[in-house]
Design an enzyme around this catalytic site. Sequence first.
Site, PDB file in Angstrom:
ATOM      1  N   TYR A   1     -22.029  42.394   8.879  1.00 40.25           N
ATOM      2  CA  TYR A   1     -22.061  41.066   9.111  1.00 40.25           C
ATOM      3  C   TYR A   1     -20.906  40.186   8.927  1.00 40.25           C
ATOM      4  CZ  TYR A   1     -24.378  36.899  10.059  1.00 40.25           C
ATOM      5  OH  TYR A   1     -24.633  35.512  10.606  1.00 40.25           O
TER       6      TYR A   1
ATOM      7  N   LYS B   1     -18.052  38.506  11.468  1.00 40.99           N
ATOM      8  CA  LYS B   1     -17.989  37.064  11.419  1.00 40.99           C
ATOM      9  C   LYS B   1     -16.522  36.737  11.013  1.00 40.99           C
ATOM     10  CE  LYS B   1     -21.956  35.911  13.145  1.00 40.99           C
ATOM     11  NZ  LYS B   1     -22.232  35.166  14.166  1.00 40.99           N
TER      12      LYS B   1
HETATM   13  N1  LIG Z   1     -30.093  31.797  10.931  1.00 35.56           N
HETATM   14  C1  LIG Z   1     -28.962  31.735   9.881  1.00 35.56           C
HETATM   15  O1  LIG Z   1     -29.568  31.574   8.736  1.00 35.56           O
HETATM   16  C2  LIG Z   1     -27.552  31.865  10.178  1.00 35.56           C
HETATM   17  C3  LIG Z   1     -26.780  31.644   9.230  1.00 35.56           C
HETATM   18  C4  LIG Z   1     -25.295  31.799   9.457  1.00 35.56           C
HETATM   19  C5  LIG Z   1     -24.902  32.115  10.897  1.00 35.56           C
HETATM   20  N2  LIG Z   1     -26.130  32.298  11.852  1.00 35.56           N
HETATM   21  C6  LIG Z   1     -25.434  32.754  13.008  1.00 35.56           C
HETATM   22  O2  LIG Z   1     -25.919  31.537  14.095  1.00 35.56           O
HETATM   23  C7  LIG Z   1     -26.333  32.280  15.177  1.00 35.56           C
HETATM   24  C8  LIG Z   1     -27.685  32.541  15.678  1.00 35.56           C
HETATM   25  O3  LIG Z   1     -28.493  33.036  14.494  1.00 35.56           O
HETATM   26  P1  LIG Z   1     -29.988  32.868  14.499  1.00 35.56           P
HETATM   27  O4  LIG Z   1     -30.533  32.922  13.457  1.00 35.56           O
HETATM   28  O5  LIG Z   1     -30.593  32.118  15.755  1.00 35.56           O
HETATM   29  O6  LIG Z   1     -30.240  34.458  15.152  1.00 35.56           O
HETATM   30  P2  LIG Z   1     -31.490  35.132  15.998  1.00 35.56           P
HETATM   31  O7  LIG Z   1     -31.439  36.529  15.656  1.00 35.56           O
HETATM   32  O8  LIG Z   1     -32.639  34.076  15.918  1.00 35.56           O
HETATM   33  O9  LIG Z   1     -30.939  35.046  17.481  1.00 35.56           O
HETATM   34  C9  LIG Z   1     -30.052  35.680  18.057  1.00 35.56           C
HETATM   35  C10 LIG Z   1     -30.065  35.807  19.453  1.00 35.56           C
HETATM   36  O10 LIG Z   1     -29.134  36.472  20.180  1.00 35.56           O
HETATM   37  C11 LIG Z   1     -29.565  37.469  21.170  1.00 35.56           C
HETATM   38  N3  LIG Z   1     -28.789  38.454  21.477  1.00 35.56           N
HETATM   39  C12 LIG Z   1     -28.702  39.623  20.629  1.00 35.56           C
HETATM   40  N4  LIG Z   1     -27.898  40.470  21.368  1.00 35.56           N
HETATM   41  C13 LIG Z   1     -27.638  39.974  22.440  1.00 35.56           C
HETATM   42  C14 LIG Z   1     -26.677  40.342  23.556  1.00 35.56           C
HETATM   43  N5  LIG Z   1     -26.028  41.822  23.505  1.00 35.56           N
HETATM   44  N6  LIG Z   1     -26.501  39.484  24.508  1.00 35.56           N
HETATM   45  C15 LIG Z   1     -27.189  38.427  24.730  1.00 35.56           C
HETATM   46  N7  LIG Z   1     -27.864  37.959  23.684  1.00 35.56           N
HETATM   47  C16 LIG Z   1     -28.048  38.635  22.679  1.00 35.56           C
HETATM   48  C17 LIG Z   1     -30.860  37.734  20.603  1.00 35.56           C
HETATM   49  O11 LIG Z   1     -31.806  38.164  21.677  1.00 35.56           O
HETATM   50  C18 LIG Z   1     -31.382  36.520  20.099  1.00 35.56           C
HETATM   51  O12 LIG Z   1     -32.200  35.512  20.919  1.00 35.56           O
HETATM   52  C19 LIG Z   1     -25.579  33.840  15.033  1.00 35.56           C
HETATM   53  O13 LIG Z   1     -24.562  33.928  15.453  1.00 35.56           O
HETATM   54  C20 LIG Z   1     -25.902  33.899  13.554  1.00 35.56           C
HETATM   55  O14 LIG Z   1     -25.119  34.918  13.009  1.00 35.56           O
HETATM   56  C21 LIG Z   1     -27.243  32.266  11.515  1.00 35.56           C
END
Ligand SMILES: NC(=O)c1ccc[n+]([C@@H]2O[C@H](COP(=O)([O-])OP(=O)(O)OC[C@H]3O[C@@H](n4cnc5c(N)ncnc54)[C@H](O)[C@@H]3O)[C@@H](O)[C@H]2O)c1
Length: 269
Positions: A180, A184
Site C-alpha cells: 500500500y 501510494k
Molecule cells: N478509506 C480510507 O481510510 C483511506 C485513507 C487514505 C486513502 N484512501 C484512498 O482513497 C481511495 C478510496 O478508498 P476507499 O476507502 O473508498 O476504498 P474502497 O475499497 O471502499 O473503494 C475502492 C473502489 O475501487 C474499486 N476498484 C478496485 N479495483 C478496481 C479496478 N481494477 N477498476 C475499477 N475500480 C476498481 C472497488 O470496486 C471499490 O469500489 C483509495 O485510493 C484509497 O487508497 C482511503
Amino acid sequence: MSDPTPFSLEGRVAVVTGALGLLGRQHCRALRDAGATVIAADLDHDACERFAADAGLAAGQGVDITRRTAVERLSDSALARFDRIDVLVNNAAVNDKFESPAASAELSRFENYPLELWQRALDVNVTGTFLCCQVIGAHMARRRQGSIINIASTYGVVAPDQSIYRRPDGTQSFYKSAAYPATKGAVLALTRFAAAYWGSQGVRVNAISPGGVEAGQEGHFVETYSRRTPLGRMAKPDEIAGALVFLASDASSYVTGANLLVDGGFTAW
Ligand SMILES: NC(=O)c1ccc[n+]([C@@H]2O[C@H](COP(=O)([O-])OP(=O)(O)OC[C@H]3O[C@@H](n4cnc5c(N)ncnc54)[C@H](O)[C@@H]3O)[C@@H](O)[C@H]2O)c1
C-alpha cells in the site's frame, strides 16, 4: 479572484473511478453538488448505473482500470455522450483484505506477504492510475484544459506505524503491508511527473492524501488512531470533499503537482 464562483463546476464533466467505494460515492456527490456532470466508474457496470440513478449523477460506467481497452471504452463513451472530460478523479485502489482474520497477522507480515497481493496492488493502484492518466489526460491535453486528481494516502508520505494495528492485549491484528505505501508513493511520483509533463498544455495534476477514514473499525483502533492525530479523531467520509472540489475547480488554477494532505495533521508530527 476575478471569477465570482471559482469553486463552481457548472458545465464541467467529471469521471470518478472507484466510484462505488466508501470515498468514491462521496467524491461523486461532492462534484455533483458543485455543479459537475458526473460519470461514476467502477468494476460493476450495473451497480454503477444504479448508483448514478440513485445519486442523481449523469451516468454510471463499468471499467477495470488495469485494462487499457476498458479505460478507452470509458473515455470513448463519456466523450460520445458529453463531448468532453474536464476532471478525472483517480480514486480506485485496492487495500489489503484477508479472508481469515485469524491468519491475517501472519499473512500480512512483510516476511510472508504474498507476491500476488503485491502485484495486484501495483496493477490497480499504480498501473490503473497510469492508464487513466494516459488515456483521459491525453484527451485533456488535446483540449488544453483539465484537472486530474489522484487519490494517494498519508502512507505514500510516511511509513505505517504498525503499533496502531495492535489490540489492547498486545497482539497484532494485522500488519499494514509494504504494497500500500509503495503504490501510494508511486502515485505521488506519477502525479508530479504528469503535472510537469502537461503543465504547458493546461492540464493540472494534483494528489489528495487522505488520512484514515472512520468506517466501523474496532473501537480500540479508532481510539489509537485518533490519539496519533493532532485533531484527535479519524476523518469522516465527507471530509475529503472540500479539497476535491478545490482541486477540480478554477479555485486552484495555479496549483499543480501538489499533494494536499487531508489527514487531521497525522503527518504533521
Ligand atoms: N478509506 C480510507 O481510510 C483511506 C485513507 C487514505 C486513502 N484512501 C484512498 O482513497 C481511495 C478510496 O478508498 P476507499 O476507502 O473508498 O476504498 P474502497 O475499497 O471502499 O473503494 C475502492 C473502489 O475501487 C474499486 N476498484 C478496485 N479495483 C478496481 C479496478 N481494477 N477498476 C475499477 N475500480 C476498481 C472497488 O470496486 C471499490 O469500489 C483509495 O485510493 C484509497 O487508497 C482511503
